[in-house]
Each structure stands twice: as C-alpha cells, then as structure tokens.
Scaffold this active site. Sequence first.
Site, PDB file in Angstrom:
ATOM      1  CG  HIS A  39     -10.157  -5.664   0.642  1.00 55.28           C
ATOM      2  ND1 HIS A  39     -10.523  -6.583   1.413  1.00 55.28           N
ATOM      3  CD2 HIS A  39      -8.919  -5.275   0.916  1.00 55.28           C
ATOM      4  CE1 HIS A  39      -9.080  -7.063   2.244  1.00 55.28           C
ATOM      5  NE2 HIS A  39      -8.398  -6.143   1.625  1.00 55.28           N
ATOM      6  CD  GLU A  51      -4.851  -7.884   1.878  1.00 55.40           C
ATOM      7  OE1 GLU A  51      -5.905  -7.077   2.529  1.00 55.40           O
ATOM      8  OE2 GLU A  51      -3.825  -7.568   1.877  1.00 55.40           O
ATOM      9  CG  ASN A 103      -0.903  -7.169  -1.136  1.00 55.36           C
ATOM     10  OD1 ASN A 103      -1.375  -7.888  -1.997  1.00 55.36           O
ATOM     11  ND2 ASN A 103      -1.295  -6.894  -0.079  1.00 55.36           N
ATOM     12  CD  GLU A 137      -2.678  -1.681   2.618  1.00 61.73           C
ATOM     13  OE1 GLU A 137      -2.560  -0.487   3.144  1.00 61.73           O
ATOM     14  OE2 GLU A 137      -3.425  -2.264   2.470  1.00 61.73           O
ATOM     15  CG  ASP A 185     -12.875  -8.994   2.100  1.00 63.59           C
ATOM     16  OD1 ASP A 185     -12.802  -8.000   1.231  1.00 63.59           O
ATOM     17  OD2 ASP A 185     -12.768  -8.666   3.251  1.00 63.59           O
TER      18      ASP A 185
HETATM   19  O1  G3I Z   1      -5.434  -7.609  19.164  1.00 66.83           O
HETATM   20  C1  G3I Z   1      -6.286  -6.577  19.588  1.00 66.83           C
HETATM   21  C2  G3I Z   1      -6.898  -6.869  20.944  1.00 66.83           C
HETATM   22  O2  G3I Z   1      -6.017  -7.264  21.939  1.00 66.83           O
HETATM   23  C3  G3I Z   1      -7.794  -5.768  21.318  1.00 66.83           C
HETATM   24  O3  G3I Z   1      -8.628  -6.013  22.230  1.00 66.83           O
HETATM   25  C4  G3I Z   1      -8.688  -5.276  20.117  1.00 66.83           C
HETATM   26  C5  G3I Z   1      -9.490  -3.922  20.376  1.00 66.83           C
HETATM   27  O4  G3I Z   1      -9.605  -3.199  19.321  1.00 66.83           O
HETATM   28  O5  G3I Z   1      -7.705  -5.138  19.116  1.00 66.83           O
HETATM   29  C6  G3I Z   1      -7.077  -6.066  18.352  1.00 66.83           C
HETATM   30  O6  G3I Z   1      -6.152  -5.969  17.413  1.00 66.83           O
HETATM   31  C7  G3I Z   1      -6.965  -5.409  15.992  1.00 66.83           C
HETATM   32  C8  G3I Z   1      -6.513  -6.404  15.347  1.00 66.83           C
HETATM   33  O7  G3I Z   1      -6.948  -6.296  14.064  1.00 66.83           O
HETATM   34  C9  G3I Z   1      -6.552  -8.044  15.511  1.00 66.83           C
HETATM   35  O8  G3I Z   1      -7.928  -8.311  15.559  1.00 66.83           O
HETATM   36  C10 G3I Z   1      -6.733  -4.137  15.713  1.00 66.83           C
HETATM   37  O9  G3I Z   1      -7.462  -3.276  16.733  1.00 66.83           O
HETATM   38  C11 G3I Z   1      -7.391  -3.854  14.514  1.00 66.83           C
HETATM   39  O10 G3I Z   1      -6.896  -2.690  13.798  1.00 66.83           O
HETATM   40  C12 G3I Z   1      -6.434  -5.117  13.506  1.00 66.83           C
HETATM   41  O11 G3I Z   1      -7.421  -4.835  12.329  1.00 66.83           O
HETATM   42  C13 G3I Z   1      -6.714  -5.474  11.051  1.00 66.83           C
HETATM   43  C14 G3I Z   1      -6.491  -4.606   9.705  1.00 66.83           C
HETATM   44  O12 G3I Z   1      -5.585  -4.930   8.881  1.00 66.83           O
HETATM   45  C15 G3I Z   1      -5.467  -3.331  10.518  1.00 66.83           C
HETATM   46  O13 G3I Z   1      -5.232  -2.470   9.360  1.00 66.83           O
HETATM   47  C16 G3I Z   1      -7.466  -6.602  10.507  1.00 66.83           C
HETATM   48  O14 G3I Z   1      -7.587  -7.622  11.500  1.00 66.83           O
HETATM   49  C17 G3I Z   1      -6.842  -7.120   9.319  1.00 66.83           C
HETATM   50  O15 G3I Z   1      -7.671  -7.932   8.459  1.00 66.83           O
HETATM   51  C18 G3I Z   1      -6.654  -6.059   8.328  1.00 66.83           C
HETATM   52  O16 G3I Z   1      -5.841  -6.375   7.175  1.00 66.83           O
HETATM   53  C19 G3I Z   1      -5.459  -5.536   6.116  1.00 66.83           C
HETATM   54  C20 G3I Z   1      -4.274  -5.800   5.421  1.00 66.83           C
HETATM   55  O17 G3I Z   1      -3.477  -6.364   6.369  1.00 66.83           O
HETATM   56  C21 G3I Z   1      -3.866  -5.070   4.501  1.00 66.83           C
HETATM   57  N1  G3I Z   1      -4.800  -4.631   3.483  1.00 66.83           N
HETATM   58  C22 G3I Z   1      -6.100  -4.211   4.118  1.00 66.83           C
HETATM   59  C23 G3I Z   1      -6.658  -5.238   5.044  1.00 66.83           C
HETATM   60  C24 G3I Z   1      -7.994  -4.857   5.677  1.00 66.83           C
HETATM   61  O18 G3I Z   1      -7.879  -3.801   6.420  1.00 66.83           O
END
Ligand code: G3I
Length: 452
Positions: free
Chosen positions: A240, A269, A204, A163, A271
Amino acid sequence: MVIRSLRSTARKALVFAAAGALAASGAVALAGTADAASTLGAAAAARGRYFGAAVSSGHLGEAQYTNTWVTEFNGVTPENEMKWDTIEPNRNQFNFAPADQITTQARSRSMTIRGHTLVWHSQLAGWVSGLDATNLQTAMTNHINGVMGHWKGQIYAWDVVNEAFEENGTRRQSVFQQKLGNGYIEQAFRTARAADPNAKLCYNDYNTDGQNAKSNAVFAMVQDFKSRGVPIDCVGFQSHFNSASPVPSDYQANLQRFANLGVDVQITELDIEGSGTTQASNYTRVVNACLAVSRCTGITVWGIPDKYSWRASGTPLLFDSNYGKKPAYTAVLNALGGSSDPPPDNPPPDNPPPAGGACAATVTTNQWQDGFVGTVRVTAGTGQVNGWTVTITLPAGATITSGWNANRSGNTGTVQFTNVGFNGAVAPGQSVEFGYQGTGTGSDVTPSCAAS
Ligand code: G3I
C-alpha cells in the site's frame, strides 16, 4: 496448421520473452477467450503469473464491476468475506455464503484464488478475545480446519497469518500473541498444512516492502521456519503506497532476498495513491520488480474502481470510479507485455476453425540463443471439445525443461501434451493456451491436435 499473422507473432514473441518455469506451479489460469496480451490477466499469464483483484461480494450485483473483474483479471482475493468476524461470527458457526459468491464465479473461470486471512488481530469475531489460552488454541485450530476445509483443493494460497509484527520488528501484542505466545504462528502454519496440503501457505504484512526493522523480523522468522521444516511457502507484500509511504528503492531487492530463502513472493494488496503519469510510473516499478524476481508468482490490486477502494480519496487503483482505464492501467498492461491494440484475428478469417468436435493448434515460439518458450493455442472447431491432445515433434537437440497448463509425455522428440483438469473443456470456436520452456532450438514446429 493455422498460420498466425506476423503482427500477432511479433507481439507474442515480446510477450513471452520471460515466460518461465513458474507457470508450472499451477498459479496461472488462462482466460480461455481473451487475446493473450489485451487484458491484465492474460498478459500476466503470458509471463507465468496471475493478476488478481480484491473483490467485495456486495458489489457483484453491479454489472460493470463484475464485468471488469472477470474480463480483466485472472485472480481474486475476497476483500472481507473470509475474515474471522464474517466467516465464524459465533463459535463453530461458519458463514461461507458471502465468500462462496466470489469463489464460485472465480472457479468457473479458472481464476487463481487467494484466501485472506485465517489468523489476524483485526476483524476478529468478538467471542475470540474472551477465550482463555486453552480455548483460544482450540478455536484457532478449529477455525483453520473449518475454513480451509471448506475450500480444500480450491485455494492457490492462504494468508495463514496476517500482520503479526510491529514496525520495530517486535511481535504485535494481539490476543493470539498474548495468550498463546511466540509459537502461535508456527502452530497456525502446521495446522494449515494438514488442513489443505495443496494450498501454498503465506505470511502477509504491510510496510515490509523494503528492508527495515519489520521486514527484517519477518525475514528472520521465515529463515527460522525454513531451517526447522515449519511449512511456509510464500510471503505476501501488501504494498500500500502513497507519498508518505512510497515504493521503496530496494523494493525488488527485498522481494529477491525473501525469494532466496526458498519461498514464493506475491504482491497481495497493491494500491498506490495518486494520478496520471506519477501514479503510472510507480505501478510500472512494482510490476517490473515482480517480473524481475522469478519467484514472484503474482500481483493482486486491492480493489477494482477507485470508488470502492478502502482509501477512495487517494484514487489508488487502476480504474476510475466510472470504470475508465487510468494511465496506471495502461502502464501495468504495457509492463506485463500487453497492449491495448485491437486483438489480431484468431483464427484468421482464411483459416476457419475445423468442423465438428475437432480442434486446431498453433505454436508461437520465442527463441533465444540457447533456449526457447513455446506457447500453444488450442482452438475448438464448431463443436464442443471435452479433452485434447496436441502432438509436437521437436527438432533434434531441443529438450523441454518445464511446462504449464498441460500434461506432457516426454521432453524430446515427439511429445504429446494433454489437457489438465481446468482447460479440457473448450467451447466451439474458443481457445485455451498452454506452454513449455526448453533448451536448444525449439522453433519451426508443426503441431497437430486431436479432440476427445
Ligand atoms: O459491511 C459494513 C456495512 O454494513 C456498514 O454499513 C459499514 C459502516 O461503516 O461498514 C461495513 O463494513 C466495513 C467493511 O470494510 C466492508 O466495507 C467496515 O466498516 C470496514 O472497517 C472494512 O474495512 C476493511 C478493512 O480491511 C478493515 O481492516 C476494508 O474493506 C478492507 O479493504 C481492508 O483490507 C485490509 C486487509 O484485509 C489487510 N491489509 C490492510 C487492508 C487495508 O486496510
């Protein structure tokens, strides 16, 4: 030779119609025990591709989650575990354990693993943004070397940079861009190549799925890298989609124009928000586009059940929150050439597997006017097989031009195929598959199998 049922043969002929040379890239891991067409991974493997899912280590304790992953998919991307804030939360202190939970399982099942991601502005450890240019340069190199070194030889493809462009095609003003300048992407790819020469190195991004200012900028970068010998092997299209951002009409054409630059393309990715037949037909379009582009080596969906999606309210995945298979699942399986029908007996009851440590081999050939694809199934007898050799005598005039998942002694006449590293061990009664493609007439061959 074990005689296969007609039903199975007919189905396989369809399944293997487009299996191609791409499988020779090593991208494909065959599920050893699953019917070739009844799971997403096996159906994709029969088309020379992987079908992966983003997996979160925090959910692995949920039996249905892990079972669905290992049954249906032959590829994986750790969803968050390899990101900088998790894996190097403090300078030079690496935390590999969460990602290892995923990669250890994946490797034991010979899955295709995508590494995500090395250099990204988001989910970056706090300490990185405070560094001056010199220290940031060292930290980026050290991070790439540390992370790639940990899984050296085990990762199919890395998202080296993620990105890095804005929607208008300019560079995103990340800390890397601001402090290291335009050259940081090239530096990252050069460092990555040295760190693990066997991994495919990908750029990516999202919203690059059709031709637009952003994808044009990525295209120009890849073109420039290829012309100057900067190591880049693949481009990942996140894909996405929802009603505001639908599958573009030129999706396949866009994949193809990148492939024409001499890189692989992967859907990294996927969906698609929605439900029912609309969602299903959108998934079909994406799968068909990948199948139509020979350098599209695999598809990864960004999660398994809807409830764990990063945008769960849009129900964008293939399994509902109770792990039920959605219409989109069936559409994807069918598009890959698979089927939810009960699998055929294998081996048929009147042909039990051979006794002792011996093995049996069957060949299914899909023949067209001047070429063929052969798919060979190796089945262990009642004892463990730790290596195998399959001997096939090709008809006069038949020449093998490529193959996958086996070493091969030659291309014409009597050819011996031996196992590669990951498919030599076959448990009693279980099977593995390999394949080959050729010109001429390759049907009506009788294989023999010797176990070691
Ligand atoms: O692990 C913590 C947890 O301890 C806490 O209680 C909770 C509270 O919000 O947060 C948890 O962490 C989260 C993490 O995912 C795991 O679930 C983060 O807040 C959250 O921001 C994070 O989001 C991820 C996101 O990237 C961040 O940008 C998504 O799971 C993940 O699917 C997403 O993946 C990205 C790719 O890497 C790049 N392309 C876009 C894609 C979708 O956004």
